[in-house]
Scaffold this motif. Structure first.
Motif, PDB file in Angstrom:
ATOM      1  N   VAL A  90      -5.335   9.491   2.046  1.00  0.00           N
ATOM      2  CA  VAL A  90      -6.342   8.565   1.525  1.00  0.00           C
ATOM      3  C   VAL A  90      -6.047   8.384   0.053  1.00  0.00           C
ATOM      4  O   VAL A  90      -6.005   9.360  -0.702  1.00  0.00           O
ATOM      5  CB  VAL A  90      -7.779   9.079   1.755  1.00  0.00           C
ATOM      6  N   ASN A  91      -5.793   7.143  -0.321  1.00  0.00           N
ATOM      7  CA  ASN A  91      -5.411   6.823  -1.705  1.00  0.00           C
ATOM      8  C   ASN A  91      -4.239   7.690  -2.149  1.00  0.00           C
ATOM      9  O   ASN A  91      -4.226   8.250  -3.246  1.00  0.00           O
ATOM     10  CB  ASN A  91      -6.617   6.947  -2.639  1.00  0.00           C
ATOM     11  N   PRO A  99     -14.783  11.957   2.903  1.00  0.00           N
ATOM     12  CA  PRO A  99     -15.501  10.689   3.066  1.00  0.00           C
ATOM     13  C   PRO A  99     -14.609   9.540   2.602  1.00  0.00           C
ATOM     14  O   PRO A  99     -13.821   9.694   1.660  1.00  0.00           O
ATOM     15  CB  PRO A  99     -16.721  10.825   2.160  1.00  0.00           C
ATOM     16  N   VAL A 100     -14.712   8.420   3.282  1.00  0.00           N
ATOM     17  CA  VAL A 100     -13.960   7.224   2.892  1.00  0.00           C
ATOM     18  C   VAL A 100     -14.948   6.099   2.654  1.00  0.00           C
ATOM     19  O   VAL A 100     -16.072   6.126   3.158  1.00  0.00           O
ATOM     20  CB  VAL A 100     -12.920   6.818   3.966  1.00  0.00           C
ATOM     21  N   ASP A 104     -10.758   2.032  -0.102  1.00  0.00           N
ATOM     22  CA  ASP A 104      -9.792   3.128   0.069  1.00  0.00           C
ATOM     23  C   ASP A 104      -8.595   2.658   0.880  1.00  0.00           C
ATOM     24  O   ASP A 104      -8.716   1.816   1.766  1.00  0.00           O
ATOM     25  CB  ASP A 104     -10.437   4.324   0.778  1.00  0.00           C
ATOM     26  N   ARG A 105      -7.426   3.242   0.565  1.00  0.00           N
ATOM     27  CA  ARG A 105      -6.200   3.015   1.338  1.00  0.00           C
ATOM     28  C   ARG A 105      -5.971   4.243   2.200  1.00  0.00           C
ATOM     29  O   ARG A 105      -5.936   5.360   1.692  1.00  0.00           O
ATOM     30  CB  ARG A 105      -5.013   2.820   0.404  1.00  0.00           C
ATOM     31  N   VAL A 106      -5.804   4.023   3.501  1.00  0.00           N
ATOM     32  CA  VAL A 106      -5.599   5.116   4.437  1.00  0.00           C
ATOM     33  C   VAL A 106      -4.228   4.936   5.084  1.00  0.00           C
ATOM     34  O   VAL A 106      -3.940   3.876   5.648  1.00  0.00           O
ATOM     35  CB  VAL A 106      -6.701   5.139   5.528  1.00  0.00           C
ATOM     36  N   ARG A 107      -3.378   5.980   4.978  1.00  0.00           N
ATOM     37  CA  ARG A 107      -2.048   5.933   5.596  1.00  0.00           C
ATOM     38  C   ARG A 107      -2.037   6.851   6.803  1.00  0.00           C
ATOM     39  O   ARG A 107      -2.348   8.041   6.714  1.00  0.00           O
ATOM     40  CB  ARG A 107      -0.955   6.345   4.613  1.00  0.00           C
ATOM     41  N   ILE A 108      -1.678   6.277   7.940  1.00  0.00           N
ATOM     42  CA  ILE A 108      -1.546   6.988   9.206  1.00  0.00           C
ATOM     43  C   ILE A 108      -0.147   6.686   9.698  1.00  0.00           C
ATOM     44  O   ILE A 108       0.140   5.552  10.091  1.00  0.00           O
ATOM     45  CB  ILE A 108      -2.610   6.511  10.219  1.00  0.00           C
ATOM     46  N   GLY A 110       3.354   5.334   9.538  1.00  0.00           N
ATOM     47  CA  GLY A 110       3.910   4.261   8.711  1.00  0.00           C
ATOM     48  C   GLY A 110       2.944   3.135   8.440  1.00  0.00           C
ATOM     49  O   GLY A 110       3.292   2.162   7.783  1.00  0.00           O
ATOM     50  N   PHE A 111       1.721   3.236   8.941  1.00  0.00           N
ATOM     51  CA  PHE A 111       0.722   2.196   8.744  1.00  0.00           C
ATOM     52  C   PHE A 111      -0.105   2.493   7.501  1.00  0.00           C
ATOM     53  O   PHE A 111      -0.571   3.614   7.319  1.00  0.00           O
ATOM     54  CB  PHE A 111      -0.236   2.120   9.940  1.00  0.00           C
ATOM     55  N   VAL A 112      -0.322   1.491   6.665  1.00  0.00           N
ATOM     56  CA  VAL A 112      -1.216   1.623   5.517  1.00  0.00           C
ATOM     57  C   VAL A 112      -2.330   0.591   5.697  1.00  0.00           C
ATOM     58  O   VAL A 112      -2.067  -0.605   5.825  1.00  0.00           O
ATOM     59  CB  VAL A 112      -0.487   1.392   4.182  1.00  0.00           C
ATOM     60  N   PHE A 113      -3.553   1.104   5.737  1.00  0.00           N
ATOM     61  CA  PHE A 113      -4.719   0.260   5.947  1.00  0.00           C
ATOM     62  C   PHE A 113      -5.590   0.261   4.702  1.00  0.00           C
ATOM     63  O   PHE A 113      -5.742   1.289   4.044  1.00  0.00           O
ATOM     64  CB  PHE A 113      -5.575   0.795   7.107  1.00  0.00           C
ATOM     65  N   LEU A 114      -6.184  -0.877   4.404  1.00  0.00           N
ATOM     66  CA  LEU A 114      -7.192  -0.994   3.357  1.00  0.00           C
ATOM     67  C   LEU A 114      -8.540  -1.092   4.062  1.00  0.00           C
ATOM     68  O   LEU A 114      -8.711  -1.914   4.972  1.00  0.00           O
ATOM     69  CB  LEU A 114      -6.946  -2.246   2.509  1.00  0.00           C
ATOM     70  N   LEU A 115      -9.492  -0.245   3.672  1.00  0.00           N
ATOM     71  CA  LEU A 115     -10.813  -0.268   4.294  1.00  0.00           C
ATOM     72  C   LEU A 115     -11.657  -1.359   3.662  1.00  0.00           C
ATOM     73  O   LEU A 115     -11.747  -1.451   2.433  1.00  0.00           O
ATOM     74  CB  LEU A 115     -11.500   1.085   4.149  1.00  0.00           C
TER      75      LEU A 115
END
Length: 154
Positions: A90-91, A99-100, A104-108, A110-115
């Motif tokens: 997270v970030n 907590p998110v 926040d940027r979440v990396r799972i 190779g995927f990077v997601f912006l919440l």
């Protein structure tokens, strides 16, 4: 899943009846940075992973079968790493449970997601159609050496 559930369509996601949603619940959207595709966290407890029974399936080798869990508790969203081999960030910081929030940027894997808040229904990814699209998006992303990242065994 022995319980009988009635499918309900909420923000483009088909899932169980949502009558047991906690007070103050609000959906979050995970927007894939590479494409802008959106996956909704439309239920208060969702598992992300490679396994076919995950609520949100990311079918790539660097995602563990049960990689992480997003859950809503006491007015906040949290993400918990489920002992995945490649971790949850997270970030850009590795986390076990944190907590998110929106932004926040979440990396799972190779995927990077912006919440982001809510969802844009026309961009919402539905399960299982999202599996093919997310895989195509990931394949199009640049990688070091032009190859898929190597997966650690899980």
């Amino acid at each position: 899943m022995d319980e009988l559930v009635q499918p309900t369509r909420v923000l483009g996601l088909v899932g169980p009846d949502l009558s047991a949603i906690p007070e103050g619940f609000y959906p979050l959207s995970m927007v894939l940075e590479a494409s802008g595709a959106c996956i909704d966290l439309a239920r208060p407890d969702m598992i992300v992973g490679r396994h076919s029974e995950a609520d949100i399936r990311l079918p790539l080798p660097d995602v563990s079968r049960r990689h992480c869990r997003f859950f809503f508790r006491e007015g906040k969203w949290y993400v918990r790493d489920l002992k995945s081999l490649n971790g949850v960030f997270v970030n850009d910081l590795p986390v076990d449970e944190v907590p998110v929030q929106v932004g926040d940027r979440v990396r799972i894997g190779g995927f990077v997601f912006l919440l982001q808040p809510g969802a844009a229904p026309e961009m919402t990814m539905t399960h299982p159609e999202s599996q093919t699209l997310l895989y195509r998006i990931f394949r199009a992303m640049p990688h070091a050496g032009g190859e898929m990242p190597q997966r650690k065994a899980s």
